[in-house]
Design an enzyme around this catalytic site. Structure first.
Site, mmCIF file in Angstrom:
data_model
loop_
_atom_site.group_PDB
_atom_site.id
_atom_site.type_symbol
_atom_site.label_atom_id
_atom_site.label_comp_id
_atom_site.label_asym_id
_atom_site.label_seq_id
_atom_site.Cartn_x
_atom_site.Cartn_y
_atom_site.Cartn_z
ATOM 1 N N HIS A 128 0.865 -1.198 0.000
ATOM 2 C CA HIS A 128 0.000 0.000 0.000
ATOM 3 C C HIS A 128 0.893 1.237 0.000
ATOM 4 O O HIS A 128 1.492 1.574 1.020
ATOM 5 C CB HIS A 128 -0.905 0.018 1.229
ATOM 6 C CG HIS A 128 -1.890 1.148 1.228
ATOM 7 N ND1 HIS A 128 -3.237 0.957 1.394
ATOM 8 C CD2 HIS A 128 -1.731 2.483 1.066
ATOM 9 C CE1 HIS A 128 -3.862 2.114 1.339
ATOM 10 N NE2 HIS A 128 -2.959 3.074 1.146
ATOM 11 N N HIS A 163 1.530 5.411 -1.652
ATOM 12 C CA HIS A 163 1.172 6.594 -2.447
ATOM 13 C C HIS A 163 2.451 7.179 -3.032
ATOM 14 O O HIS A 163 3.336 7.584 -2.278
ATOM 15 C CB HIS A 163 0.487 7.650 -1.577
ATOM 16 C CG HIS A 163 -0.804 7.163 -0.992
ATOM 17 N ND1 HIS A 163 -2.018 7.327 -1.621
ATOM 18 C CD2 HIS A 163 -1.061 6.469 0.145
ATOM 19 C CE1 HIS A 163 -2.971 6.770 -0.889
ATOM 20 N NE2 HIS A 163 -2.417 6.238 0.189
ATOM 21 N N LYS A 179 -9.336 -0.203 -5.955
ATOM 22 C CA LYS A 179 -9.405 0.423 -4.636
ATOM 23 C C LYS A 179 -10.745 1.112 -4.396
ATOM 24 O O LYS A 179 -11.187 1.924 -5.207
ATOM 25 C CB LYS A 179 -8.263 1.461 -4.527
ATOM 26 C CG LYS A 179 -8.241 2.250 -3.227
ATOM 27 C CD LYS A 179 -7.782 1.409 -2.046
ATOM 28 C CE LYS A 179 -7.943 2.144 -0.724
ATOM 29 N NZ LYS A 179 -6.771 2.912 -0.345
ATOM 30 N N HIS A 201 -10.535 1.235 1.700
ATOM 31 C CA HIS A 201 -10.311 2.228 2.748
ATOM 32 C C HIS A 201 -11.529 2.071 3.659
ATOM 33 O O HIS A 201 -12.621 2.519 3.321
ATOM 34 C CB HIS A 201 -10.219 3.643 2.179
ATOM 35 C CG HIS A 201 -9.943 4.656 3.258
ATOM 36 N ND1 HIS A 201 -8.726 5.260 3.423
ATOM 37 C CD2 HIS A 201 -10.737 5.106 4.275
ATOM 38 C CE1 HIS A 201 -8.778 6.052 4.490
ATOM 39 N NE2 HIS A 201 -9.990 5.982 5.028
ATOM 40 N N HIS A 203 -4.637 -0.688 5.810
ATOM 41 C CA HIS A 203 -4.185 0.096 6.972
ATOM 42 C C HIS A 203 -5.139 -0.001 8.163
ATOM 43 O O HIS A 203 -5.703 0.998 8.604
ATOM 44 C CB HIS A 203 -3.938 1.561 6.599
ATOM 45 C CG HIS A 203 -4.956 2.208 5.719
ATOM 46 N ND1 HIS A 203 -6.300 2.224 6.016
ATOM 47 C CD2 HIS A 203 -4.843 2.866 4.538
ATOM 48 C CE1 HIS A 203 -6.950 2.871 5.065
ATOM 49 N NE2 HIS A 203 -6.088 3.263 4.154
ATOM 50 N N ASP A 214 1.338 2.593 3.568
ATOM 51 C CA ASP A 214 0.501 3.775 3.377
ATOM 52 C C ASP A 214 1.345 5.045 3.451
ATOM 53 O O ASP A 214 0.862 6.086 3.892
ATOM 54 C CB ASP A 214 -0.653 3.829 4.390
ATOM 55 C CG ASP A 214 -1.752 4.793 3.955
ATOM 56 O OD1 ASP A 214 -1.794 5.166 2.765
ATOM 57 O OD2 ASP A 214 -2.561 5.189 4.812
#
Ligand code: DOR
Ligand code: ZN
Length: 348
Positions: free
Chosen positions: A14, A16, A102, A139, A177, A250
């Site tokens: 995970h 970004h 996602k 999420h 997460h 994350d």
């Protein structure tokens, strides 16, 4: 007490990366440590088609510095919307480079405004994912303003996740997460189709870290840090050897100005020391022996991908985390800025 750890090169399930010069700044931190990473699609505008994912993947590969080229594989994802057609899911599966889709509940977090307003609208896409065995990454927070911010994950399990699992029992789901004891228990008692990622920061910090001596914007992320009992439950799960808990940092970089603001962005940057911080946490509970399975085996096993064959080494050598890191034309403040980490990556 071991002074050197050598183990299978880990993956980050995970991450970004952002885009452009910002991505160029942060990508080497991940690529030096991890062989692969699941790349989040919450760009602006989001990655909603396989074609966009292909172009983003190419930008990531071309942003790798020479020494890391060929050593890092971005695993792409699509951003689910109310309007994602089942044909797009089929194209994603067919591509071979899109590994998951996602789900951001609209309004739940950074760049989630194009997300799903009601999961009931996604029935056709989800059925196609179940049929083609393309995992859904969630999420897991409700956005209902009547729900306390600290309860949003727990309520999501009851309102969204349990019904979703009942409706699509064959769908592989990664509960991303996770931050609560309830999420740990849900994954443990769920079928083998449900797994969870756990971040370094949720293993290291509880919600007091948001308010130590004043407001700490660099500890603000979503889902927000929780009470110590929840951190303890996460630690226990991550270090338990249970095959459906694995690494997912994350790591979510934002320029310092967007964090230190009257309305600061959610996101903690940890890519600069991610595997070292996981090692530190595992060692604190005497379970360094389970780090490799958590960071290098459980993820690929769940995704149905091969385990990595190369290795990395960490040595016991304290080093100082920089106070700030270049981030495109800006700077960011990394997790643990100015502090010490006791494990150091060798080479790379
Ligand atoms: O803290 C977070 N930051 N949580 C998310 O879900 C998104 C992420 C981001 O993109 O900055
Ligand atoms: Zn994220």
């Amino acid at each position: 007490m071991a002074d050197k750890l050598t183990f299978t090169r880990p993956d980050d399930w995970h991450l970004h990366l952002r885009d452009g010069n910002a991505m160029r700044s942060v990508l080497p931190d991940t690529a030096r440590r991890f062989a692969r990473a699941i790349i989040m699609p919450n760009l602006k505008p989001p990655i909603v088609t396989t074609e966009q994912a292909a172009a983003y993947r190419a930008r990531i590969l071309s942003a790798l510095p020479a020494g890391l080229a060929g050593r890092f594989e971005p695993l792409m994802t699509l951003y689910l919307t109310d309007a994602t057609p089942p044909e797009e899911i089929a194209r994603a599966k067919e591509s071979g480079f899109v590994q998951a889709v996602k789900l951001y509940p609209a309004g739940a977090t950074t760049h989630s405004d194009a997300g799903v307003t009601d999961i009931a609208r996604c029935g056709a896409a989800l059925a196609q994912m179940e049929k083609l065995d393309l995992p859904l990454l969630v999420h897991g927070e409700v956005v209902d303003p009547a729900v306390d911010v600290f309860d949003r994950e727990k309520v999501f399990i009851d309102r969204v996740l349990i019904p979703l699992q009942q409706r699509f029992p064959g769908l592989r789901i990664v509960f991303e997460h996770i931050t609560t004891r309830e999420a740990v228990e849900f994954v443990q008692s769920a079928s083998g189709r449900i797994a969870a990622t756990i971040t370094p920061h949720h293993l290291m910090l509880n919600r007091n870290a948001l308010f130590t001596g004043g407001l700490r914007p660099h500890h603000y992320c979503l889902p927000v840090l929780k009470r110590e009992v929840h951190r303890q439950a996460l630690l226990k799960a991550a270090t338990s050897g249970h095959a459906r808990f694995f690494s997912g940092t994350d790591s979510a970089p934002h320029p310092v100005s967007a964090k230190e603001s009257a309305c600061g962005c959610a996101g903690i940057y940890s890519a600069h020391a991610a595997i070292e911080l996981y090692a530190e946490v595992f060692e604190q509970v005497g379970r360094l022996d389970r780090l490799e399975a958590f960071a290098s085996f459980h993820g690929p096993d769940f995704y149905g991908l091969p385990r990595n064959s190369e290795q990395i080494s960490l040595i016991r050598e304290s080093w100082q985390i920089p106070a700030q890191i270049e981030f495109g034309e800006d700077v960011l403040i990394p997790l643990g800025a100015g502090g010490q980490v006791c494990w150091k990556l060798v080479g790379n």
